[in-house]
Write a protein that holds these residues in place. Structure first.
Motif, PDB file in Angstrom:
ATOM      1  N   SER A 111       0.811  -1.226   0.000  1.00  0.00           N
ATOM      2  CA  SER A 111       0.000   0.000   0.000  1.00  0.00           C
ATOM      3  C   SER A 111       0.844   1.274   0.000  1.00  0.00           C
ATOM      4  CB  SER A 111      -0.924  -0.004   1.216  1.00  0.00           C
ATOM      5  OG  SER A 111      -0.165  -0.125   2.405  1.00  0.00           O
ATOM      6  N   CYS A 112       2.166   1.156  -0.141  1.00  0.00           N
ATOM      7  CA  CYS A 112       3.062   2.334  -0.147  1.00  0.00           C
ATOM      8  C   CYS A 112       3.929   2.320  -1.399  1.00  0.00           C
ATOM      9  CB  CYS A 112       3.975   2.325   1.072  1.00  0.00           C
ATOM     10  SG  CYS A 112       3.119   2.467   2.630  1.00  0.00           S
ATOM     11  N   SER A 113       4.050   3.463  -2.035  1.00  0.00           N
ATOM     12  CA  SER A 113       4.913   3.581  -3.213  1.00  0.00           C
ATOM     13  C   SER A 113       6.376   3.606  -2.804  1.00  0.00           C
ATOM     14  CB  SER A 113       4.605   4.865  -3.979  1.00  0.00           C
ATOM     15  OG  SER A 113       3.363   4.778  -4.608  1.00  0.00           O
ATOM     16  N   THR A 114       7.208   3.147  -3.699  1.00  0.00           N
ATOM     17  CA  THR A 114       8.649   3.250  -3.528  1.00  0.00           C
ATOM     18  C   THR A 114       9.151   4.527  -4.185  1.00  0.00           C
ATOM     19  OG1 THR A 114       8.875   0.859  -3.567  1.00  0.00           O
ATOM     20  CG2 THR A 114      10.841   2.113  -4.060  1.00  0.00           C
ATOM     21  N   LEU A 115       8.534   4.898  -5.294  1.00  0.00           N
ATOM     22  CA  LEU A 115       8.995   6.027  -6.103  1.00  0.00           C
ATOM     23  C   LEU A 115       8.009   7.189  -6.073  1.00  0.00           C
ATOM     24  CD1 LEU A 115      10.052   4.004  -9.282  1.00  0.00           C
ATOM     25  CD2 LEU A 115      11.513   4.732  -7.380  1.00  0.00           C
ATOM     26  N   SER A 116       8.543   8.379  -6.243  1.00  0.00           N
ATOM     27  CA  SER A 116       7.690   9.558  -6.452  1.00  0.00           C
ATOM     28  C   SER A 116       7.113   9.469  -7.867  1.00  0.00           C
ATOM     29  CB  SER A 116       8.510  10.839  -6.313  1.00  0.00           C
ATOM     30  OG  SER A 116       9.474  10.909  -7.366  1.00  0.00           O
ATOM     31  N   ASP A 117       6.153  10.299  -8.177  1.00  0.00           N
ATOM     32  CA  ASP A 117       5.602  10.330  -9.538  1.00  0.00           C
ATOM     33  C   ASP A 117       6.706  10.636 -10.550  1.00  0.00           C
ATOM     34  OD1 ASP A 117       3.061   9.753  -8.596  1.00  0.00           O
ATOM     35  OD2 ASP A 117       2.412  11.853  -8.587  1.00  0.00           O
ATOM     36  N   GLU A 118       7.600  11.567 -10.194  1.00  0.00           N
ATOM     37  CA  GLU A 118       8.695  11.941 -11.089  1.00  0.00           C
ATOM     38  C   GLU A 118       9.668  10.771 -11.276  1.00  0.00           C
ATOM     39  OE1 GLU A 118       7.835  13.741  -8.330  1.00  0.00           O
ATOM     40  OE2 GLU A 118       6.813  15.397  -9.325  1.00  0.00           O
ATOM     41  N   GLY A 119       9.963  10.046 -10.193  1.00  0.00           N
ATOM     42  CA  GLY A 119      10.850   8.897 -10.288  1.00  0.00           C
ATOM     43  C   GLY A 119      10.261   7.798 -11.153  1.00  0.00           C
ATOM     44  N   PHE A 145       6.681  -3.816  -9.210  1.00  0.00           N
ATOM     45  CA  PHE A 145       6.567  -3.498  -7.794  1.00  0.00           C
ATOM     46  C   PHE A 145       5.817  -2.182  -7.608  1.00  0.00           C
ATOM     47  CE2 PHE A 145       8.775  -1.834  -3.901  1.00  0.00           C
ATOM     48  CZ  PHE A 145       8.479  -2.872  -3.032  1.00  0.00           C
ATOM     49  N   GLU A 146       6.236  -1.164  -8.337  1.00  0.00           N
ATOM     50  CA  GLU A 146       5.625   0.166  -8.210  1.00  0.00           C
ATOM     51  C   GLU A 146       4.190   0.181  -8.734  1.00  0.00           C
ATOM     52  OE1 GLU A 146       5.348   4.091  -7.073  1.00  0.00           O
ATOM     53  OE2 GLU A 146       6.846   2.592  -6.554  1.00  0.00           O
ATOM     54  N   GLU A 147       3.937  -0.468  -9.845  1.00  0.00           N
ATOM     55  CA  GLU A 147       2.584  -0.477 -10.413  1.00  0.00           C
ATOM     56  C   GLU A 147       1.612  -1.225  -9.513  1.00  0.00           C
ATOM     57  OE1 GLU A 147       3.417  -1.847 -14.380  1.00  0.00           O
ATOM     58  OE2 GLU A 147       4.371   0.074 -14.884  1.00  0.00           O
ATOM     59  N   HIS A 148       2.075  -2.288  -8.883  1.00  0.00           N
ATOM     60  CA  HIS A 148       1.226  -2.998  -7.928  1.00  0.00           C
ATOM     61  C   HIS A 148       0.889  -2.081  -6.749  1.00  0.00           C
ATOM     62  CE1 HIS A 148      -0.537  -6.159  -5.548  1.00  0.00           C
ATOM     63  NE2 HIS A 148       0.321  -5.912  -4.572  1.00  0.00           N
ATOM     64  N   SER A 149       1.882  -1.375  -6.241  1.00  0.00           N
ATOM     65  CA  SER A 149       1.642  -0.436  -5.135  1.00  0.00           C
ATOM     66  C   SER A 149       0.642   0.638  -5.524  1.00  0.00           C
ATOM     67  CB  SER A 149       2.959   0.230  -4.707  1.00  0.00           C
ATOM     68  OG  SER A 149       3.823  -0.707  -4.151  1.00  0.00           O
ATOM     69  N   ARG A 150       0.775   1.165  -6.711  1.00  0.00           N
ATOM     70  CA  ARG A 150      -0.143   2.225  -7.165  1.00  0.00           C
ATOM     71  C   ARG A 150      -1.564   1.692  -7.344  1.00  0.00           C
ATOM     72  NH1 ARG A 150       2.643   6.976  -9.515  1.00  0.00           N
ATOM     73  NH2 ARG A 150       4.749   6.835  -8.678  1.00  0.00           N
ATOM     74  N   ARG A 151      -1.685   0.446  -7.803  1.00  0.00           N
ATOM     75  CA  ARG A 151      -3.036  -0.146  -7.894  1.00  0.00           C
ATOM     76  C   ARG A 151      -3.633  -0.315  -6.498  1.00  0.00           C
ATOM     77  NH1 ARG A 151      -0.504  -3.109 -11.847  1.00  0.00           N
ATOM     78  NH2 ARG A 151      -0.176  -4.885 -10.489  1.00  0.00           N
ATOM     79  N   CYS A 152      -2.824  -0.740  -5.550  1.00  0.00           N
ATOM     80  CA  CYS A 152      -3.306  -0.890  -4.163  1.00  0.00           C
ATOM     81  C   CYS A 152      -3.770   0.451  -3.607  1.00  0.00           C
ATOM     82  CB  CYS A 152      -2.216  -1.464  -3.265  1.00  0.00           C
ATOM     83  SG  CYS A 152      -1.854  -3.195  -3.583  1.00  0.00           S
ATOM     84  N   GLN A 153      -2.985   1.488  -3.838  1.00  0.00           N
ATOM     85  CA  GLN A 153      -3.333   2.810  -3.318  1.00  0.00           C
ATOM     86  C   GLN A 153      -4.612   3.351  -3.952  1.00  0.00           C
ATOM     87  OE1 GLN A 153       0.047   5.471  -3.491  1.00  0.00           O
ATOM     88  NE2 GLN A 153       1.386   3.787  -2.913  1.00  0.00           N
TER      89      GLN A 153
END
Length: 126
Positions: free
Chosen positions: A35-43, A90-98
Protein backbone atom coordinates in the motif's frame (compact mmCIF):
# COMPACT_ATOMS: atom_id res chain seq x y z
CA UNK A 1 14.14 -8.67 -0.86
CA UNK A 2 11.49 -5.92 -0.83
CA UNK A 3 9.54 -7.16 -3.86
CA UNK A 4 9.17 -10.55 -2.19
CA UNK A 5 7.12 -8.86 0.55
CA UNK A 6 4.50 -7.93 -2.01
CA UNK A 7 4.49 -11.43 -3.47
CA UNK A 8 4.12 -13.14 -0.08
CA UNK A 9 1.24 -10.78 0.73
CA UNK A 10 -0.56 -11.69 -2.49
CA UNK A 11 0.01 -15.42 -1.90
CA UNK A 12 -1.19 -15.20 1.71
CA UNK A 13 -4.30 -13.26 0.68
CA UNK A 14 -5.11 -15.85 -1.98
CA UNK A 15 -4.49 -18.78 0.38
CA UNK A 16 -6.86 -17.22 2.90
CA UNK A 17 -9.61 -16.46 0.39
CA UNK A 18 -9.45 -19.69 -1.63
CA UNK A 19 -8.26 -22.35 0.83
CA UNK A 20 -8.89 -20.78 4.25
CA UNK A 21 -5.31 -21.39 5.34
CA UNK A 22 -2.88 -19.01 7.01
CA UNK A 23 0.90 -18.95 7.39
CA UNK A 24 2.20 -19.68 10.88
CA UNK A 25 5.01 -17.11 10.59
CA UNK A 26 6.32 -14.76 7.89
CA UNK A 27 9.88 -13.47 7.43
CA UNK A 28 10.12 -10.49 5.09
CA UNK A 29 13.06 -8.39 3.94
CA UNK A 30 12.84 -4.65 4.28
CA UNK A 31 10.71 -2.95 1.69
CA UNK A 32 7.49 -1.01 1.71
CA UNK A 33 4.17 -2.80 2.04
CA UNK A 34 2.01 -3.06 -1.09
CA UNK A 35 0.00 0.00 0.00
CA UNK A 36 3.06 2.33 -0.15
CA UNK A 37 4.91 3.58 -3.21
CA UNK A 38 8.65 3.25 -3.53
CA UNK A 39 8.99 6.03 -6.10
CA UNK A 40 7.69 9.56 -6.45
CA UNK A 41 5.60 10.33 -9.54
CA UNK A 42 8.69 11.94 -11.09
CA UNK A 43 10.85 8.90 -10.29
CA UNK A 44 8.30 6.51 -11.77
CA UNK A 45 8.00 8.64 -14.92
CA UNK A 46 11.80 8.69 -15.30
CA UNK A 47 11.99 4.90 -14.82
CA UNK A 48 9.44 4.44 -17.63
CA UNK A 49 10.99 7.06 -19.93
CA UNK A 50 14.77 6.79 -19.44
CA UNK A 51 15.99 3.75 -17.52
CA UNK A 52 19.67 4.70 -17.82
CA UNK A 53 19.23 8.13 -16.22
CA UNK A 54 16.91 6.64 -13.61
CA UNK A 55 19.49 4.08 -12.49
CA UNK A 56 22.32 6.66 -12.56
CA UNK A 57 20.32 8.59 -9.95
CA UNK A 58 18.49 5.85 -8.06
CA UNK A 59 20.99 2.98 -7.98
CA UNK A 60 24.46 4.09 -9.12
CA UNK A 61 25.95 0.68 -8.22
CA UNK A 62 23.71 -0.95 -10.83
CA UNK A 63 25.02 1.48 -13.45
CA UNK A 64 28.63 0.77 -12.44
CA UNK A 65 27.90 -2.91 -13.00
CA UNK A 66 26.20 -2.03 -16.31
CA UNK A 67 29.29 -0.12 -17.49
CA UNK A 68 31.57 -2.95 -16.35
CA UNK A 69 29.55 -5.40 -18.45
CA UNK A 70 29.85 -3.05 -21.45
CA UNK A 71 27.07 -0.60 -22.37
CA UNK A 72 24.92 -1.95 -25.16
CA UNK A 73 26.05 -5.55 -24.68
CA UNK A 74 23.45 -8.18 -24.14
CA UNK A 75 24.45 -8.91 -20.50
CA UNK A 76 24.43 -5.19 -19.63
CA UNK A 77 21.02 -4.59 -21.22
CA UNK A 78 19.61 -7.72 -19.57
CA UNK A 79 20.80 -6.43 -16.20
CA UNK A 80 18.94 -3.14 -16.61
CA UNK A 81 15.89 -4.87 -18.05
CA UNK A 82 15.72 -7.27 -15.09
CA UNK A 83 15.97 -4.52 -12.48
CA UNK A 84 13.71 -2.03 -14.24
CA UNK A 85 10.99 -4.57 -15.04
CA UNK A 86 10.95 -5.76 -11.43
CA UNK A 87 10.82 -2.24 -10.03
CA UNK A 88 8.04 -1.23 -12.44
CA UNK A 89 5.95 -4.27 -11.47
CA UNK A 90 6.57 -3.50 -7.79
CA UNK A 91 5.62 0.17 -8.21
CA UNK A 92 2.58 -0.48 -10.41
CA UNK A 93 1.23 -3.00 -7.93
CA UNK A 94 1.64 -0.44 -5.14
CA UNK A 95 -0.14 2.22 -7.17
CA UNK A 96 -3.04 -0.15 -7.89
CA UNK A 97 -3.31 -0.89 -4.16
CA UNK A 98 -3.33 2.81 -3.32
CA UNK A 99 -6.12 3.41 -5.86
CA UNK A 100 -8.37 0.88 -4.13
CA UNK A 101 -11.02 2.05 -1.69
CA UNK A 102 -9.16 0.07 0.99
CA UNK A 103 -5.45 -0.03 -0.01
CA UNK A 104 -4.56 -2.66 2.62
CA UNK A 105 -6.02 -5.85 1.12
CA UNK A 106 -4.41 -8.30 3.56
CA UNK A 107 -3.28 -8.27 7.17
CA UNK A 108 -1.24 -11.15 8.50
CA UNK A 109 -2.67 -12.82 11.58
CA UNK A 110 0.62 -14.60 12.33
CA UNK A 111 3.97 -13.40 13.63
CA UNK A 112 5.71 -11.16 11.10
CA UNK A 113 9.49 -10.79 11.29
CA UNK A 114 10.97 -7.92 9.30
CA UNK A 115 14.62 -8.21 8.28
CA UNK A 116 16.26 -4.79 7.84
CA UNK A 117 19.57 -4.27 6.04
CA UNK A 118 22.10 -2.77 8.45
CA UNK A 119 23.81 -0.68 5.76
CA UNK A 120 20.50 0.81 4.64
CA UNK A 121 19.53 1.48 8.22
CA UNK A 122 22.82 3.28 8.86
CA UNK A 123 22.51 5.38 5.71
CA UNK A 124 18.95 6.35 6.64
CA UNK A 125 20.10 7.50 10.09
CA UNK A 126 22.63 9.99 8.60
Amino acid sequence: HGVGGQLVTLVAQRLRSELSIEPMVVFASDGPPPSCSTLSDEGYELLCRDVHTFYERFQPDTMRQYRKLGPGTRPAEQLLQKWSRGLRLFEEHSRRCQAREEPVYHRFSCDLHLLVAKVTQDLDAV
